[in-house]
Design an enzyme around this catalytic site. Structure first.
Site, PDB file in Angstrom:
ATOM      1  N   TYR A  58      15.559 -11.356  -0.560  1.00  0.00           N
ATOM      2  CA  TYR A  58      14.952 -10.224   0.144  1.00  0.00           C
ATOM      3  C   TYR A  58      13.436 -10.417   0.237  1.00  0.00           C
ATOM      4  O   TYR A  58      12.779 -10.812  -0.737  1.00  0.00           O
ATOM      5  CB  TYR A  58      15.289  -8.918  -0.582  1.00  0.00           C
ATOM      6  CG  TYR A  58      14.521  -7.727  -0.076  1.00  0.00           C
ATOM      7  CD1 TYR A  58      14.721  -7.263   1.225  1.00  0.00           C
ATOM      8  CD2 TYR A  58      13.590  -7.075  -0.868  1.00  0.00           C
ATOM      9  CE1 TYR A  58      14.017  -6.188   1.711  1.00  0.00           C
ATOM     10  CE2 TYR A  58      12.876  -5.985  -0.399  1.00  0.00           C
ATOM     11  CZ  TYR A  58      13.089  -5.549   0.886  1.00  0.00           C
ATOM     12  OH  TYR A  58      12.383  -4.485   1.368  1.00  0.00           O
ATOM     13  N   GLY A  60      10.806  -8.537   0.218  1.00  0.00           N
ATOM     14  CA  GLY A  60       9.921  -7.888  -0.747  1.00  0.00           C
ATOM     15  C   GLY A  60       9.889  -8.591  -2.093  1.00  0.00           C
ATOM     16  O   GLY A  60       8.937  -8.450  -2.858  1.00  0.00           O
ATOM     17  N   HIS A  87      -0.658   1.698  -2.679  1.00  0.00           N
ATOM     18  CA  HIS A  87       0.384   1.527  -1.665  1.00  0.00           C
ATOM     19  C   HIS A  87       0.028   2.426  -0.483  1.00  0.00           C
ATOM     20  O   HIS A  87       0.669   3.447  -0.245  1.00  0.00           O
ATOM     21  CB  HIS A  87       1.729   1.910  -2.287  1.00  0.00           C
ATOM     22  CG  HIS A  87       2.908   1.564  -1.445  1.00  0.00           C
ATOM     23  ND1 HIS A  87       4.100   2.253  -1.513  1.00  0.00           N
ATOM     24  CD2 HIS A  87       3.107   0.598  -0.506  1.00  0.00           C
ATOM     25  CE1 HIS A  87       4.969   1.732  -0.670  1.00  0.00           C
ATOM     26  NE2 HIS A  87       4.386   0.730  -0.040  1.00  0.00           N
ATOM     27  N   SER A 109       9.085   5.658   1.351  1.00  0.00           N
ATOM     28  CA  SER A 109       9.914   5.047   2.387  1.00  0.00           C
ATOM     29  C   SER A 109      10.541   6.115   3.280  1.00  0.00           C
ATOM     30  O   SER A 109      10.887   7.204   2.827  1.00  0.00           O
ATOM     31  CB  SER A 109      11.014   4.214   1.719  1.00  0.00           C
ATOM     32  OG  SER A 109      11.871   3.655   2.672  1.00  0.00           O
ATOM     33  N   CYS A 111       9.183   7.880   5.666  1.00  0.00           N
ATOM     34  CA  CYS A 111       8.349   9.060   5.919  1.00  0.00           C
ATOM     35  C   CYS A 111       7.317   8.815   7.013  1.00  0.00           C
ATOM     36  O   CYS A 111       6.328   9.541   7.124  1.00  0.00           O
ATOM     37  CB  CYS A 111       7.662   9.506   4.628  1.00  0.00           C
ATOM     38  SG  CYS A 111       8.797  10.205   3.415  1.00  0.00           S
ATOM     39  N   GLY A 112       7.513   7.773   7.830  1.00  0.00           N
ATOM     40  CA  GLY A 112       6.649   7.567   8.992  1.00  0.00           C
ATOM     41  C   GLY A 112       5.380   6.803   8.731  1.00  0.00           C
ATOM     42  O   GLY A 112       4.452   6.861   9.545  1.00  0.00           O
ATOM     43  N   ASP A 134       0.079  -1.100   4.747  1.00  0.00           N
ATOM     44  CA  ASP A 134       0.883  -0.950   3.536  1.00  0.00           C
ATOM     45  C   ASP A 134       0.092  -0.926   2.231  1.00  0.00           C
ATOM     46  O   ASP A 134       0.458  -0.203   1.312  1.00  0.00           O
ATOM     47  CB  ASP A 134       1.910  -2.084   3.467  1.00  0.00           C
ATOM     48  CG  ASP A 134       3.003  -1.832   2.446  1.00  0.00           C
ATOM     49  OD1 ASP A 134       3.542  -0.704   2.409  1.00  0.00           O
ATOM     50  OD2 ASP A 134       3.328  -2.757   1.691  1.00  0.00           O
ATOM     51  N   ARG A 232      14.733  -6.832   8.603  1.00  0.00           N
ATOM     52  CA  ARG A 232      13.265  -6.837   8.557  1.00  0.00           C
ATOM     53  C   ARG A 232      12.630  -7.808   9.562  1.00  0.00           C
ATOM     54  O   ARG A 232      13.265  -8.734  10.048  1.00  0.00           O
ATOM     55  CB  ARG A 232      12.813  -7.248   7.151  1.00  0.00           C
ATOM     56  CG  ARG A 232      13.170  -6.245   6.053  1.00  0.00           C
ATOM     57  CD  ARG A 232      12.190  -5.114   6.016  1.00  0.00           C
ATOM     58  NE  ARG A 232      12.507  -4.113   5.025  1.00  0.00           N
ATOM     59  CZ  ARG A 232      11.587  -3.309   4.475  1.00  0.00           C
ATOM     60  NH1 ARG A 232      10.318  -3.415   4.825  1.00  0.00           N
ATOM     61  NH2 ARG A 232      11.944  -2.398   3.602  1.00  0.00           N
ATOM     62  N   TYR A 367       5.211  11.443  15.430  1.00  0.00           N
ATOM     63  CA  TYR A 367       4.785  10.273  16.196  1.00  0.00           C
ATOM     64  C   TYR A 367       3.347  10.442  16.704  1.00  0.00           C
ATOM     65  O   TYR A 367       2.449  10.776  15.947  1.00  0.00           O
ATOM     66  CB  TYR A 367       5.776   9.984  17.331  1.00  0.00           C
ATOM     67  CG  TYR A 367       7.169   9.677  16.841  1.00  0.00           C
ATOM     68  CD1 TYR A 367       7.431   8.524  16.107  1.00  0.00           C
ATOM     69  CD2 TYR A 367       8.236  10.538  17.105  1.00  0.00           C
ATOM     70  CE1 TYR A 367       8.714   8.233  15.639  1.00  0.00           C
ATOM     71  CE2 TYR A 367       9.523  10.252  16.645  1.00  0.00           C
ATOM     72  CZ  TYR A 367       9.752   9.095  15.915  1.00  0.00           C
ATOM     73  OH  TYR A 367      11.011   8.826  15.456  1.00  0.00           O
TER      74      TYR A 367
END
Length: 461
Positions: A58, A60, A87, A109, A111-112, A134, A232, A367
């Site tokens: 993965y 990450g 973060h 995660s 949450c836009g 990020d 991803r 958005y």
């Protein structure tokens, strides 16, 4: 010292292996390279400055410069050296008059966060550019302000749901020089995923390697997805259409505001501002999202709050109570308290399931329209008198949020999501006091307990 170019360099040794060695000439036959679940080890050794990642393919867990180093190891270095490893996204905001401010934001995660990092404003004259999506490292500059740098070279985003409508800039960023994992493959060699915005044609090779007819729409039935739900992409940040020219400036950018947010269908308003730095640390410490039926297999958990303080709970390299204290200490160390960033809590996810006019039941469009909230925050940082004091902090005055061009049903719901839900907040504080803060035991800073008491007394006044 990471921020000191003249300091002696330190090296953090990192090892990554998927745990599947191949002999010379051997092939894996396209089977995803991962060790069995009980043989995966993603280990950070903060005292030694060492990272071992074994058994997982993965991203990450394979991109060791990301969560493993830039957060888990870096948070320990930051505490030792007096800075912040967070973060957080970093945004550059430019208002119609050409004035610039920089904002960071921490969101759990789903949450836009990525959408906000590459937001396209809906209000005329405003410009939003990306410094980072990020991770932010922040340290005081010579002028007494907190400066942030983005220590990453690219974006590592979730593919499903990324479309020209939801995040056009992310889609453009990933058009070339991009690595995709667990997406579907089209007949002409392109990638496809659910929510990409258009149906595929012909047959697809799904993420499991099976060839299947494409669905007529861009969404598959649950359990039959062509792309893995956590498929991803990782793309160079320099390809982002809205990347800011100064995104790699080693001096960093001066931060005016810090945002926290979570997915909360009730209680938490669209936006409110902390009274001071420690109140802001309190807001960061209670970040969380409400558990829904779609996100859990345990029906008893639905409606509970899954807390993710500062959106860094899985990525902090030491005790979270001590982490809260470090934030308090960093604020206290400011030479000029007036130069500290203002701290806000935003919530794009208030719902009214009974209102048939609202798409998805959401009381705010989100958005690009989140730029309306960013504009209010910008003006707050500029000293504009556009707020009223409430028991939970400062909130927009009536008319302070720009609603020009906003759909009428959102104009009608706006007053409701800018109210203080007194009874809801009393329940919120009760949950924090009884279920959340006890987790940190003696490590919980007394300043946070005092802030909790203060807000409670204001609600009861």
């Amino acid at each position: 010292d990471i921020f000191n170019a003249d300091a002696k360099a330190e090296f953090v040794p990192c090892l990554h292996s998927v745990g599947k060695p191949l002999n010379n000439g051997a092939k894996d036959n396209g089977v995803w390279a991962c060790a069995p679940v009980d043989q995966k080890y993603i280990s950070q050794f903060p005292d030694e400055g060492l990272i071992w990642s074994y058994g997982s393919g993965y991203g990450g867990n394979a991109l060791l410069g990301k969560k493993c180093f830039a957060l888990r190891i870096a948070t320990v270095l930051a505490r030792k050296e007096g800075w912040l490893a967070e973060h957080m996204l970093i945004l550059k905001l430019t208002n119609p008059e050409g004035k610039v401010k920089y904002v960071t934001g921490a969101f759990p995660s789903a949450c836009g966060k990525t959408n906000l990092a590459m937001l396209i404003p809906t209000i005329p004259g405003w410009k939003v550019e990306t410094i980072g999506d990020d991770i932010a490292w922040m340290k005081y500059g010579e002028d007494g302000r907190l400066y942030a740098i983005n220590p990453e070279a690219g974006f590592f985003g979730v593919a499903p749901g990324t479309s020209a409508e939801s995040n056009k800039n992310a889609l453009v960023s990933a058009e070339k020089n991009t690595i995709y994992t667990n997406c579907a493959l089209t007949e002409d060699g392109d990638v496809w995923w659910e929510g990409i915005g258009y149906p595929a044609k012909g047959n697809l090779v799904d993420w499991k390697g099976n060839t299947r007819p494409a669905f007529p729409k861009d969404k598959a039935p649950k359990g039959e997805e062509m792309a893995h739900p956590n498929a991803r992409f990782t793309a160079p940040a320099g390809q982002c259409p809205c990347i800011a020219p100064e995104w790699e400036d080693p001096k960093g950018v001066p931060i005016s505001a810090i945002l926290f947010g979570g997915r909360r269908p009730s209680t938490v308003p669209l936006v409110h501002q902390s009274r001071n730095w420690n109140h802001g640390v309190f807001l960061g410490s209670i970040v969380g999202s409400e558990i829904t039926a779609a996100s859990t297999i345990n029906a008893a958990d639905v409606g509970k709050i899954r807390r993710d303080p500062f959106a860094i709970l899985p990525f902090c390299g030491y005790n979270m109570g001590d982490y809260f204290q470090h934030w308090i200490d960093v604020g206290a160390a400011a030479k000029d308290q007036d130069k500290l960033p203002k701290i806000f809590y935003v919530n794009w996810f208030r719902k009214d399931e009974n209102n048939a006019d609202l798409p998805g039941g959401f009381m705010w469009p989100g958005y690009g329209d989140n730029s309306r909230v960013l504009a209010w925050i910008f003006d707050r940082c500029d000293g504009k008198d556009n707020a009223v004091e409430t028991p939970i902090g400062f909130m927009p005055k009536e008319g302070a949020i720009n609603t020009d061009g906003l759909a009428d049903y959102y104009k009608k719901t706006l007053p409701e999501i800018l109210k203080v839900d007194v009874e809801g907040w009393k329940k919120e504080l009760k949950d924090i006091r009884e279920n959340h803060y006890p987790k940190f035991g003696s490590h919980l800073p007394k300043e946070l307990s005092a802030t909790l008491d203060d807000i409670e007394s204001r609600l009861n006044a």
